[in-house]
Design a protein around this motif. Structure first.
Motif, PDB file in Angstrom:
ATOM      1  N   TRP A   1      79.873   9.649 -13.266  1.00 31.53           N
ATOM      2  CA  TRP A   1      80.705  10.825 -12.274  1.00 31.53           C
ATOM      3  C   TRP A   1      80.501  11.731 -13.652  1.00 31.53           C
ATOM      4  O   TRP A   1      80.906  10.654 -14.506  1.00 31.53           O
ATOM      5  CB  TRP A   1      81.357  10.208 -11.770  1.00 31.53           C
ATOM      6  CG  TRP A   1      82.501   9.624 -12.687  1.00 31.53           C
ATOM      7  CD1 TRP A   1      82.761   8.764 -12.749  1.00 31.53           C
ATOM      8  CD2 TRP A   1      83.314  10.287 -13.407  1.00 31.53           C
ATOM      9  NE1 TRP A   1      83.932   8.202 -13.389  1.00 31.53           N
ATOM     10  CE2 TRP A   1      84.773   9.249 -13.160  1.00 31.53           C
ATOM     11  CE3 TRP A   1      84.234  11.956 -13.251  1.00 31.53           C
ATOM     12  CZ2 TRP A   1      86.170   9.902 -14.498  1.00 31.53           C
ATOM     13  CZ3 TRP A   1      85.745  12.166 -13.627  1.00 31.53           C
ATOM     14  CH2 TRP A   1      86.089  11.050 -13.997  1.00 31.53           C
TER      15      TRP A   1
ATOM     16  N   GLU B   1      74.260  17.308 -11.769  1.00 30.49           N
ATOM     17  CA  GLU B   1      73.270  16.468 -10.555  1.00 30.49           C
ATOM     18  C   GLU B   1      72.409  15.459 -10.998  1.00 30.49           C
ATOM     19  O   GLU B   1      71.674  14.481 -10.213  1.00 30.49           O
ATOM     20  CB  GLU B   1      72.927  17.243  -9.307  1.00 30.49           C
ATOM     21  CG  GLU B   1      72.521  16.249  -8.640  1.00 30.49           C
ATOM     22  CD  GLU B   1      72.352  18.151  -7.318  1.00 30.49           C
ATOM     23  OE1 GLU B   1      71.688  17.839  -5.679  1.00 30.49           O
ATOM     24  OE2 GLU B   1      72.612  19.342  -7.162  1.00 30.49           O
TER      25      GLU B   1
ATOM     26  N   GLY C   1      72.170  12.736 -12.612  1.00 30.33           N
ATOM     27  CA  GLY C   1      72.227  11.547 -11.358  1.00 30.33           C
ATOM     28  C   GLY C   1      73.360  10.598 -11.045  1.00 30.33           C
ATOM     29  O   GLY C   1      74.186   9.967 -10.011  1.00 30.33           O
ATOM     30  N   CYS C   2      74.064  11.722 -11.205  1.00 31.37           N
ATOM     31  CA  CYS C   2      76.075  12.035 -11.106  1.00 31.37           C
ATOM     32  C   CYS C   2      76.478  11.741  -9.142  1.00 31.37           C
ATOM     33  O   CYS C   2      75.761  12.485  -8.413  1.00 31.37           O
ATOM     34  CB  CYS C   2      76.831  12.785 -12.073  1.00 31.37           C
ATOM     35  SG  CYS C   2      77.062  12.231 -13.972  1.00 31.37           S
ATOM     36  N   TYR C   3      77.791  11.148  -9.389  1.00 32.07           N
ATOM     37  CA  TYR C   3      77.681  11.235  -7.622  1.00 32.07           C
ATOM     38  C   TYR C   3      78.724  12.425  -7.075  1.00 32.07           C
ATOM     39  O   TYR C   3      78.670  13.111  -6.146  1.00 32.07           O
ATOM     40  CB  TYR C   3      78.113   9.532  -7.164  1.00 32.07           C
ATOM     41  CG  TYR C   3      79.728   9.579  -7.255  1.00 32.07           C
ATOM     42  CD1 TYR C   3      80.416   9.276  -6.814  1.00 32.07           C
ATOM     43  CD2 TYR C   3      79.785   8.574  -8.310  1.00 32.07           C
ATOM     44  CE1 TYR C   3      82.175   9.280  -6.551  1.00 32.07           C
ATOM     45  CE2 TYR C   3      81.328   8.203  -8.823  1.00 32.07           C
ATOM     46  CZ  TYR C   3      82.590   8.738  -8.087  1.00 32.07           C
ATOM     47  OH  TYR C   3      83.267   8.741  -7.753  1.00 32.07           O
ATOM     48  N   LYS C   4      79.057  12.576  -8.134  1.00 39.80           N
ATOM     49  CA  LYS C   4      80.783  13.726  -8.646  1.00 39.80           C
ATOM     50  C   LYS C   4      80.773  14.260  -9.322  1.00 39.80           C
ATOM     51  O   LYS C   4      80.181  14.004 -10.794  1.00 39.80           O
ATOM     52  CB  LYS C   4      81.583  13.279  -8.070  1.00 39.80           C
ATOM     53  CG  LYS C   4      82.264  12.218  -8.775  1.00 39.80           C
ATOM     54  CD  LYS C   4      83.853  12.451  -7.835  1.00 39.80           C
ATOM     55  CE  LYS C   4      84.838  11.484  -9.476  1.00 39.80           C
ATOM     56  NZ  LYS C   4      86.176  11.388  -8.093  1.00 39.80           N
TER      57      LYS C   4
ATOM     58  N   ARG D   1      76.633   4.234 -10.178  1.00 42.69           N
ATOM     59  CA  ARG D   1      75.707   6.514 -10.485  1.00 42.69           C
ATOM     60  C   ARG D   1      77.480   6.020 -11.411  1.00 42.69           C
ATOM     61  O   ARG D   1      78.192   6.644 -10.798  1.00 42.69           O
ATOM     62  CB  ARG D   1      75.810   7.027  -9.324  1.00 42.69           C
ATOM     63  CG  ARG D   1      74.834   6.883  -8.163  1.00 42.69           C
ATOM     64  CD  ARG D   1      74.181   7.385  -7.445  1.00 42.69           C
ATOM     65  NE  ARG D   1      73.939   8.867  -7.787  1.00 42.69           N
ATOM     66  CZ  ARG D   1      74.105  10.157  -7.251  1.00 42.69           C
ATOM     67  NH1 ARG D   1      74.197   9.224  -5.563  1.00 42.69           N
ATOM     68  NH2 ARG D   1      73.900  10.998  -6.806  1.00 42.69           N
TER      69      ARG D   1
ATOM     70  N   TYR E   1      80.313   3.313  -6.083  1.00 41.14           N
ATOM     71  CA  TYR E   1      78.599   4.490  -5.577  1.00 41.14           C
ATOM     72  C   TYR E   1      77.385   4.041  -6.357  1.00 41.14           C
ATOM     73  O   TYR E   1      76.423   4.563  -7.113  1.00 41.14           O
ATOM     74  CB  TYR E   1      79.231   5.495  -5.930  1.00 41.14           C
ATOM     75  CG  TYR E   1      80.447   6.772  -5.555  1.00 41.14           C
ATOM     76  CD1 TYR E   1      79.997   7.283  -4.294  1.00 41.14           C
ATOM     77  CD2 TYR E   1      81.796   5.933  -5.886  1.00 41.14           C
ATOM     78  CE1 TYR E   1      80.861   7.332  -3.746  1.00 41.14           C
ATOM     79  CE2 TYR E   1      82.556   6.592  -5.338  1.00 41.14           C
ATOM     80  CZ  TYR E   1      82.449   7.590  -3.415  1.00 41.14           C
ATOM     81  OH  TYR E   1      83.336   7.893  -2.934  1.00 41.14           O
TER      82      TYR E   1
END
Length: 82
Positions: free
Chosen positions: A11, A41, A44-47, A9, A6
């Motif tokens: 998580w 968020e 910068g976490c993708y999930k 990024r 990802y």
């Protein structure tokens, strides 16, 4: 958690989100969860992933908060006795 996919990024993972039984039903857990999601968020976490037990009360809480069932199998090894 650092990540290689990802686009590099990270998580976020949440575990042990607990509100003492006498204080449940007052929105405290929902506010904690919402803030943790917001911070994830912003970082910068993708999930964000929640680790929870199978207790129906817990499952309903996370579903109500918009979390999706992961449909996966998790494994862990403790280095200390749980």
């Amino acid at each position: 958690v650092p990540n290689l996919t990802y686009g590099g990024r990270p998580w976020a993972v949440m575990e042990n989100v607990v509100v003492v039984r006498e204080r449940r039903g007052r929105g405290i857990g929902s506010k904690m969860l919402a803030r943790a999601i917001e911070l994830s968020e912003k970082a910068g976490c993708y999930k964000v992933q929640v680790v929870s037990g199978p207790n129906e009360e817990q499952v309903r809480f996370y579903r109500k908060a918009g979390m999706l069932d992961a449909n996966c199998c998790g494994f862990k090894r403790y280095f200390i006795k749980p």
